[in-house]
Design a protein around this motif. Structure first.
Motif, PDB file in Angstrom:
ATOM      1  N   CYS A  12      -2.001  13.002  -9.710  1.00  0.00           N
ATOM      2  CA  CYS A  12      -1.500  14.353  -9.442  1.00  0.00           C
ATOM      3  C   CYS A  12      -1.026  14.981 -10.750  1.00  0.00           C
ATOM      4  N   THR A  13      -1.659  16.059 -11.158  1.00  0.00           N
ATOM      5  CA  THR A  13      -1.246  16.705 -12.402  1.00  0.00           C
ATOM      6  C   THR A  13       0.025  17.520 -12.219  1.00  0.00           C
ATOM      7  N   CYS A  14       0.247  18.008 -11.013  1.00  0.00           N
ATOM      8  CA  CYS A  14       1.472  18.735 -10.698  1.00  0.00           C
ATOM      9  C   CYS A  14       2.196  17.967  -9.599  1.00  0.00           C
ATOM     10  N   LYS A  15       3.432  17.572  -9.876  1.00  0.00           N
ATOM     11  CA  LYS A  15       4.217  16.855  -8.870  1.00  0.00           C
ATOM     12  C   LYS A  15       5.701  17.061  -9.129  1.00  0.00           C
ATOM     13  N   GLU A  16       6.494  16.679  -8.168  1.00  0.00           N
ATOM     14  CA  GLU A  16       7.945  16.793  -8.266  1.00  0.00           C
ATOM     15  C   GLU A  16       8.405  16.100  -9.541  1.00  0.00           C
ATOM     16  N   GLN A  17       9.309  16.720 -10.243  1.00  0.00           N
ATOM     17  CA  GLN A  17       9.781  16.259 -11.556  1.00  0.00           C
ATOM     18  C   GLN A  17      10.178  14.778 -11.573  1.00  0.00           C
ATOM     19  N   ARG A  18      10.865  14.319 -10.529  1.00  0.00           N
ATOM     20  CA  ARG A  18      11.339  12.932 -10.508  1.00  0.00           C
ATOM     21  C   ARG A  18      10.220  11.912 -10.322  1.00  0.00           C
ATOM     22  N   LEU A  19       9.026  12.378  -9.952  1.00  0.00           N
ATOM     23  CA  LEU A  19       7.897  11.470  -9.757  1.00  0.00           C
ATOM     24  C   LEU A  19       7.027  11.320 -11.011  1.00  0.00           C
ATOM     25  N   ILE A  20       7.317  12.100 -12.032  1.00  0.00           N
ATOM     26  CA  ILE A  20       6.534  12.003 -13.266  1.00  0.00           C
ATOM     27  C   ILE A  20       6.678  10.602 -13.849  1.00  0.00           C
ATOM     28  N   LEU A  24       0.929   6.191  -8.375  1.00  0.00           N
ATOM     29  CA  LEU A  24       0.725   6.377  -6.944  1.00  0.00           C
ATOM     30  C   LEU A  24      -0.561   5.663  -6.548  1.00  0.00           C
ATOM     31  N   LEU A  25      -0.468   4.749  -5.594  1.00  0.00           N
ATOM     32  CA  LEU A  25      -1.628   3.966  -5.166  1.00  0.00           C
ATOM     33  C   LEU A  25      -1.922   4.203  -3.691  1.00  0.00           C
ATOM     34  N   VAL A  26      -3.197   4.161  -3.341  1.00  0.00           N
ATOM     35  CA  VAL A  26      -3.612   4.278  -1.951  1.00  0.00           C
ATOM     36  C   VAL A  26      -3.663   2.866  -1.385  1.00  0.00           C
ATOM     37  N   VAL A  27      -2.924   2.636  -0.307  1.00  0.00           N
ATOM     38  CA  VAL A  27      -2.877   1.317   0.312  1.00  0.00           C
ATOM     39  C   VAL A  27      -3.379   1.402   1.747  1.00  0.00           C
ATOM     40  N   GLN A  28      -4.172   0.392   2.125  1.00  0.00           N
ATOM     41  CA  GLN A  28      -4.685   0.284   3.487  1.00  0.00           C
ATOM     42  C   GLN A  28      -3.904  -0.814   4.204  1.00  0.00           C
ATOM     43  N   PRO A  29      -3.121  -0.465   5.227  1.00  0.00           N
ATOM     44  CA  PRO A  29      -2.411  -1.500   5.981  1.00  0.00           C
ATOM     45  C   PRO A  29      -3.390  -2.538   6.538  1.00  0.00           C
ATOM     46  N   ILE A  30      -2.964  -3.818   6.528  1.00  0.00           N
ATOM     47  CA  ILE A  30      -3.790  -4.911   7.035  1.00  0.00           C
ATOM     48  C   ILE A  30      -2.964  -5.814   7.940  1.00  0.00           C
ATOM     49  N   SER A  31      -3.653  -6.556   8.782  1.00  0.00           N
ATOM     50  CA  SER A  31      -3.005  -7.553   9.644  1.00  0.00           C
ATOM     51  C   SER A  31      -2.634  -8.768   8.805  1.00  0.00           C
ATOM     52  N   LEU A  32      -1.434  -9.276   8.979  1.00  0.00           N
ATOM     53  CA  LEU A  32      -1.026 -10.501   8.290  1.00  0.00           C
ATOM     54  C   LEU A  32      -1.757 -11.732   8.824  1.00  0.00           C
ATOM     55  N   LEU A  33      -2.279 -11.660  10.019  1.00  0.00           N
ATOM     56  CA  LEU A  33      -2.953 -12.812  10.619  1.00  0.00           C
ATOM     57  C   LEU A  33      -4.437 -12.883  10.289  1.00  0.00           C
ATOM     58  N   ARG A  40      -4.101   3.795   9.299  1.00  0.00           N
ATOM     59  CA  ARG A  40      -4.582   4.707   8.264  1.00  0.00           C
ATOM     60  C   ARG A  40      -4.023   4.352   6.891  1.00  0.00           C
ATOM     61  N   PRO A  41      -4.805   4.624   5.847  1.00  0.00           N
ATOM     62  CA  PRO A  41      -4.287   4.409   4.492  1.00  0.00           C
ATOM     63  C   PRO A  41      -3.164   5.410   4.180  1.00  0.00           C
ATOM     64  N   VAL A  42      -2.282   5.029   3.285  1.00  0.00           N
ATOM     65  CA  VAL A  42      -1.209   5.905   2.831  1.00  0.00           C
ATOM     66  C   VAL A  42      -1.096   5.826   1.306  1.00  0.00           C
ATOM     67  N   VAL A  43      -0.420   6.793   0.741  1.00  0.00           N
ATOM     68  CA  VAL A  43      -0.115   6.773  -0.690  1.00  0.00           C
ATOM     69  C   VAL A  43       1.282   6.192  -0.854  1.00  0.00           C
ATOM     70  N   ALA A  44       1.415   5.218  -1.762  1.00  0.00           N
ATOM     71  CA  ALA A  44       2.706   4.564  -1.991  1.00  0.00           C
ATOM     72  C   ALA A  44       3.015   4.545  -3.484  1.00  0.00           C
ATOM     73  N   VAL A  45       4.278   4.662  -3.816  1.00  0.00           N
ATOM     74  CA  VAL A  45       4.730   4.516  -5.196  1.00  0.00           C
ATOM     75  C   VAL A  45       4.703   3.029  -5.545  1.00  0.00           C
ATOM     76  N   ASP A  46       4.181   2.706  -6.722  1.00  0.00           N
ATOM     77  CA  ASP A  46       4.117   1.315  -7.175  1.00  0.00           C
ATOM     78  C   ASP A  46       5.386   0.991  -7.954  1.00  0.00           C
ATOM     79  N   ALA A  47       6.243   0.155  -7.373  1.00  0.00           N
ATOM     80  CA  ALA A  47       7.500  -0.219  -8.026  1.00  0.00           C
ATOM     81  C   ALA A  47       7.413  -1.559  -8.748  1.00  0.00           C
ATOM     82  N   VAL A  48       6.242  -2.242  -8.661  1.00  0.00           N
ATOM     83  CA  VAL A  48       6.161  -3.601  -9.197  1.00  0.00           C
ATOM     84  C   VAL A  48       4.977  -3.863 -10.126  1.00  0.00           C
TER      85      VAL A  48
END
Length: 105
Positions: A12-20, A24-33, A40-48
């Motif tokens: 994202c070239t334009c985003k909220e100042q605190r997110l600069i 941002l990664l697209v993640v697809q939820p999966i079954s643990l089993l 549905r996939p979602v966008v998540a902040v990568d903290a790790v």
């Protein structure tokens, strides 16, 4: 908290100042089993520092704003762990360092 697989990124070239500077990664939820896709996939902040195709744990809602990276930020999903292995009832479901992906047959 739920498991997901990283399937892409969002730039994202334009985003909220605190997110600069945050990845941002697209993640697809999966079954643990079964490791099969769920929902549905979602966008998540990568903290790790997660990488492409990794299995991760994601927190959402107010918990997404409780990591050192995302405190008081306008986020609703945060990657807060990279999964090394998953064992359920004594059965290995997933092993990050194996050459083949178990549970995907």
């Amino acid at each position: 908290m739920y498991a997901a697989k990283i399937v892409g990124s969002a730039v994202c070239t334009c985003k909220e100042q605190r997110l600069i500077g945050l990845k941002l990664l697209v993640v697809q939820p999966i079954s643990l089993l079964t490791l099969h896709e769920e929902g549905r996939p979602v966008v998540a902040v990568d903290a790790v520092g997660a990488g492409e195709s990794e299995v991760v744990l994601v927190v959402s809602g107010s918990s997404a704003r409780q990591t050192e990276v995302t405190t008081n930020m306008p986020v609703d999903a945060t990657i807060m762990a990279v999964v090394d292995h998953i064992d359920v009832n004594g059965k290995k479901i997933f092993e990050k360092y194996e050459s083949n992906d178990r549970g995907r047959e």
